[in-house]
Write a protein that holds these residues in place. Structure first.
Motif, mmCIF file in Angstrom:
data_model
loop_
_atom_site.group_PDB
_atom_site.id
_atom_site.type_symbol
_atom_site.label_atom_id
_atom_site.label_comp_id
_atom_site.label_asym_id
_atom_site.label_seq_id
_atom_site.Cartn_x
_atom_site.Cartn_y
_atom_site.Cartn_z
ATOM 1 N N ILE A 14 0.853 -1.195 0.000
ATOM 2 C CA ILE A 14 0.000 0.000 0.000
ATOM 3 C C ILE A 14 0.893 1.251 0.000
ATOM 4 N N GLY A 15 2.022 1.134 -0.692
ATOM 5 C CA GLY A 15 2.935 2.267 -0.831
ATOM 6 C C GLY A 15 3.727 2.606 0.408
ATOM 7 N N SER A 16 3.797 1.689 1.367
ATOM 8 C CA SER A 16 4.449 1.991 2.645
ATOM 9 C C SER A 16 5.700 1.148 2.855
ATOM 10 N N SER A 17 6.818 1.803 3.126
ATOM 11 C CA SER A 17 8.053 1.084 3.443
ATOM 12 C C SER A 17 7.941 0.401 4.803
ATOM 13 N N VAL A 18 7.132 0.978 5.691
ATOM 14 C CA VAL A 18 6.913 0.380 7.012
ATOM 15 C C VAL A 18 6.141 -0.926 6.862
ATOM 16 N N ARG A 19 5.169 -0.909 5.954
ATOM 17 C CA ARG A 19 4.403 -2.130 5.662
ATOM 18 C C ARG A 19 5.315 -3.191 5.045
ATOM 19 N N ALA A 20 6.223 -2.787 4.164
ATOM 20 C CA ALA A 20 7.173 -3.722 3.552
ATOM 21 C C ALA A 20 8.029 -4.380 4.630
ATOM 22 N N LYS A 21 8.490 -3.582 5.587
ATOM 23 C CA LYS A 21 9.299 -4.124 6.678
ATOM 24 C C LYS A 21 8.473 -5.069 7.540
ATOM 25 N N GLY A 22 7.195 -4.748 7.693
ATOM 26 C CA GLY A 22 6.305 -5.609 8.471
ATOM 27 C C GLY A 22 6.146 -6.977 7.825
ATOM 28 N N ILE A 23 6.074 -7.010 6.490
ATOM 29 C CA ILE A 23 5.963 -8.277 5.768
ATOM 30 C C ILE A 23 7.258 -9.067 5.917
ATOM 31 N N LEU A 24 8.399 -8.371 5.873
ATOM 32 C CA LEU A 24 9.685 -9.028 6.108
ATOM 33 C C LEU A 24 9.691 -9.689 7.480
ATOM 34 N N GLN A 25 9.261 -8.956 8.494
ATOM 35 C CA GLN A 25 9.274 -9.479 9.858
ATOM 36 C C GLN A 25 8.300 -10.645 10.014
ATOM 37 N N GLU A 26 7.184 -10.595 9.292
ATOM 38 C CA GLU A 26 6.234 -11.708 9.318
ATOM 39 C C GLU A 26 6.878 -12.964 8.738
ATOM 40 N N ALA A 27 7.580 -12.813 7.619
ATOM 41 C CA ALA A 27 8.260 -13.952 6.996
ATOM 42 C C ALA A 27 9.362 -14.486 7.910
ATOM 43 N N GLN A 28 10.125 -13.576 8.523
ATOM 44 C CA GLN A 28 11.200 -14.003 9.423
ATOM 45 C C GLN A 28 10.651 -14.749 10.630
ATOM 46 N N ALA A 29 9.484 -14.321 11.113
ATOM 47 C CA ALA A 29 8.874 -14.974 12.268
ATOM 48 C C ALA A 29 8.471 -16.414 11.947
ATOM 49 N N ARG A 30 8.199 -16.680 10.678
ATOM 50 C CA ARG A 30 7.789 -18.024 10.275
ATOM 51 C C ARG A 30 8.984 -18.932 9.976
ATOM 52 N N LEU A 31 10.143 -18.345 9.803
ATOM 53 C CA LEU A 31 11.338 -19.117 9.473
ATOM 54 C C LEU A 31 11.986 -19.703 10.730
ATOM 55 N N PRO A 32 12.685 -20.818 10.606
ATOM 56 C CA PRO A 32 13.441 -21.337 11.749
ATOM 57 C C PRO A 32 14.569 -20.371 12.087
ATOM 58 N N ALA A 33 15.028 -20.437 13.323
ATOM 59 C CA ALA A 33 16.040 -19.491 13.802
ATOM 60 C C ALA A 33 17.276 -19.433 12.909
ATOM 61 N N ILE A 34 17.685 -20.566 12.369
ATOM 62 C CA ILE A 34 18.892 -20.613 11.556
ATOM 63 C C ILE A 34 18.765 -19.831 10.250
ATOM 64 N N SER A 35 17.522 -19.607 9.802
ATOM 65 C CA SER A 35 17.309 -18.951 8.504
ATOM 66 C C SER A 35 16.831 -17.509 8.589
ATOM 67 N N LYS A 36 16.492 -17.031 9.782
ATOM 68 C CA LYS A 36 15.903 -15.703 9.918
ATOM 69 C C LYS A 36 16.782 -14.593 9.332
#
Length: 209
Positions: A23-45
């Motif tokens: 939605i044109g937001s860099s903050v939203r982009a970072k939020g999606i990154l953090q969502e993906a990282q939260a789903r990854l195992p610790a070794i891959s974050k």
């Protein structure tokens, strides 16, 4: 090629975040990154990063199994991204609103919430709960300039509140003034009656003849 050299060859996969998703937001982009990282195992974050509007997964060549597993997780996150709830800091960035405005408009119902989320702060025992928002609703609010309309409404409501307060204050002053006048009038009548009674005393004594 020696094995040590093979380890230097990286496995890379890139996903581009469309404007419709962020939605044109860099903050939203970072939020999606953090969502993906939260789903990854610790070794891959830490292997996943954000570069502009791209999610980049980069791992050594000898971690192919972990890389493939991470690719699957990130791909699923990207599929979910358009419907991921918008969190407070994201909606403030997207709509250009202040935190105080978000709280006010949430409280009076103009900013609709789709529920709450509770998370534990990194490195802390304390949890926080906050409202989240439907990305489609947020995009609609952005497209129709709702925040500007709400600010105009707030200014008008504040001016109306001041007028009402001024009117009430004026009314109280008038009531108080009216009460003082009535008290003075009643006191004046009592004084007149007292003076008349004095004349009656003179009359009894025959002093008026």
């Amino acid at each position: 090629m020696p094995k040590s050299e093979n380890n230097d060859v990286e496995l890379i996969r890139t996903w581009t975040l469309a404007t419709a998703v962020t939605i044109g937001s860099s903050v939203r982009a970072k939020g999606i990154l953090q969502e993906a990282q939260a789903r990854l195992p610790a070794i891959s974050k830490k292997a996943l990063s954000l570069e502009g509007t791209d999610l980049v997964l980069s791992m050594p060549a000898d971690q192919k199994a972990a890389f493939n597993a991470a690719v699957s997780v990130v791909a699923t996150t990207m599929e979910d991204a358009p419907t991921l709830p918008v969190i407070p800091r994201e909606i403030e960035d997207i709509l250009g609103m202040k935190t105080s405005e978000r709280h006010r408009w949430l409280a009076d119902g103009r900013l609709p919430s789709i529920g709450t989320r509770t998370v534990r702060l990194a490195g802390r025992a304390r949890q926080i709960t906050f409202h989240v928002f439907d990305p489609k609703v947020v995009e609609d609010l952005l497209d129709r300039g709702a925040v500007d309309e709400w600010r105009v409404e707030d200014v008008e409501a504040k001016a109306d509140k001041r007028r009402r307060a001024a009117y009430q204050a004026k009314l109280r002053r008038l009531i108080k003034k009216s009460g003082n006048l009535r008290e003075k009038t009643d006191t004046g009548l009592d004084d007149s009656a007292s003076r008349l009674r004095d004349w009656e005393d003179f009359d009894v004594d025959g002093l008026l003849y």
